[in-house]
Design a protein around this motif. Sequence first.
Motif, PDB file in Angstrom:
ATOM      1  N   ASN A  37       0.829  -1.204   0.000  1.00 51.96           N
ATOM      2  CA  ASN A  37       0.000   0.000   0.000  1.00 51.96           C
ATOM      3  C   ASN A  37       0.871   1.266   0.000  1.00 51.96           C
ATOM      4  OD1 ASN A  37      -2.603   1.248   0.090  1.00 51.96           O
ATOM      5  ND2 ASN A  37      -2.338   1.650   2.258  1.00 51.96           N
TER       6      ASN A  37
ATOM      7  N   GLU B 243       1.635   4.249  -2.940  1.00 50.58           N
ATOM      8  CA  GLU B 243       1.343   5.600  -2.434  1.00 50.58           C
ATOM      9  C   GLU B 243      -0.114   5.731  -2.018  1.00 50.58           C
ATOM     10  OE1 GLU B 243       2.791   8.073  -5.624  1.00 50.58           O
ATOM     11  OE2 GLU B 243       4.850   7.932  -4.898  1.00 50.58           O
ATOM     12  N   GLN B 244      -0.626   4.611  -1.446  1.00 55.54           N
ATOM     13  CA  GLN B 244      -1.969   4.550  -0.873  1.00 55.54           C
ATOM     14  C   GLN B 244      -3.057   5.023  -1.848  1.00 55.54           C
ATOM     15  OE1 GLN B 244      -2.131   6.048   3.157  1.00 55.54           O
ATOM     16  NE2 GLN B 244      -0.106   5.281   3.641  1.00 55.54           N
ATOM     17  N   LYS B 245      -2.886   4.657  -3.115  1.00 57.13           N
ATOM     18  CA  LYS B 245      -3.879   5.031  -4.124  1.00 57.13           C
ATOM     19  C   LYS B 245      -5.167   4.245  -3.938  1.00 57.13           C
ATOM     20  CE  LYS B 245      -3.444   3.878  -8.462  1.00 57.13           C
ATOM     21  NZ  LYS B 245      -4.246   2.882  -9.167  1.00 57.13           N
ATOM     22  N   SER B 246      -6.247   4.772  -4.479  1.00 57.80           N
ATOM     23  CA  SER B 246      -7.532   4.087  -4.405  1.00 57.80           C
ATOM     24  C   SER B 246      -7.761   3.282  -5.685  1.00 57.80           C
ATOM     25  CB  SER B 246      -8.664   5.102  -4.208  1.00 57.80           C
ATOM     26  OG  SER B 246      -8.643   6.062  -5.249  1.00 57.80           O
TER      27      SER B 246
ATOM     28  N   VAL C 209      -7.403   0.095  -6.367  1.00 58.77           N
ATOM     29  CA  VAL C 209      -6.295  -0.819  -6.667  1.00 58.77           C
ATOM     30  C   VAL C 209      -6.845  -2.165  -7.137  1.00 58.77           C
ATOM     31  CG1 VAL C 209      -4.421  -2.169  -5.604  1.00 58.77           C
ATOM     32  CG2 VAL C 209      -4.670   0.276  -5.088  1.00 58.77           C
TER      33      VAL C 209
ATOM     34  N   ASP D 158      -2.628  -3.101 -10.775  1.00 61.58           N
ATOM     35  CA  ASP D 158      -1.747  -2.111 -10.165  1.00 61.58           C
ATOM     36  C   ASP D 158      -0.544  -2.773  -9.509  1.00 61.58           C
ATOM     37  OD1 ASP D 158      -3.391   0.557 -10.313  1.00 61.58           O
ATOM     38  OD2 ASP D 158      -4.802  -1.002  -9.675  1.00 61.58           O
TER      39      ASP D 158
END
Length: 282
Positions: free
Chosen positions: A84, A88-91, A93, A167
């Motif tokens: 995560n 870069e804690q993207k949404s 995924v 991703d």
Amino acid sequence: MHPQNPFQRAYHFDELIKIHPDLKPYVFTNEYGTETIKFGSNKAVKELNKALLKQHYQLKYWNIPEKNLCPPIPGRLDYLLHINDLLEQKSDVHLLDIGTGANLIYPILGTCHFNWKCTASEVDKTSLKNGQLIIDKNKILETIELRPQQFKNSILVNIIQTTDYFDVLVCNPPFYKNAFEAAKKNEKKNKNLKLENTEKLNFGGEANELWYKGGEEAFIKKMALESVQFKNQVGWFTSLVSQKENLKNIKRAINKTLPVEVKILDMEQGNKKSRFIAWRYQ
């Protein structure tokens, strides 16, 4: 552990036993006056997993055959928490788990903890059947897709389709080179943990889960070679590396495929140190 790992705090076994009474026979008070279980015992870890999955993620059902690999949940979640960070804690995924096994643990944690979309591959038909049963019995897991790997000599080929984009790819590759090496290492582990001989493989595991010709080094090298074919369809390729001494050769093999970036990320769970390697072409 990763600072965001909820399992780094001490277990409240009274609460867990209320949630899952079958855990009770495996809980004991150690010489320091602390309630615990034998973490080297496959059966004890399996019941603890059931309790934790009920407590944290409201899973109604999770089970694996006795012979299959039983993963400790805190360590598996640690890998995904570092993933995560890598993303870069993207949404939104989409994760691909290579060799999910009968336990389905990465898709479960990816779905329940992060709300990721998860796809998983598996070569063993019995493990696939068990994974699908877990999905069918938990509505929260219905978005997980399982894909059979029909060719034992392939890892990514036949799994990643032309319209796919993931991703990140995660993998816990087979540790050992053959059955003999697995048995010898387990015998040593049994002695260190002072376990009874009744559990020949205290962590469980079927052949395809535990060994691969050439071990994890050969497996990850092959995955690296295949990854080039899908360099535009996967953001990050990653794999756990259980033996630190394999890193040098694995990294060299990955670099030969000309990625734009290679990273080695270290992790710690208590006294255990682990790591995973990550590479990308985009």
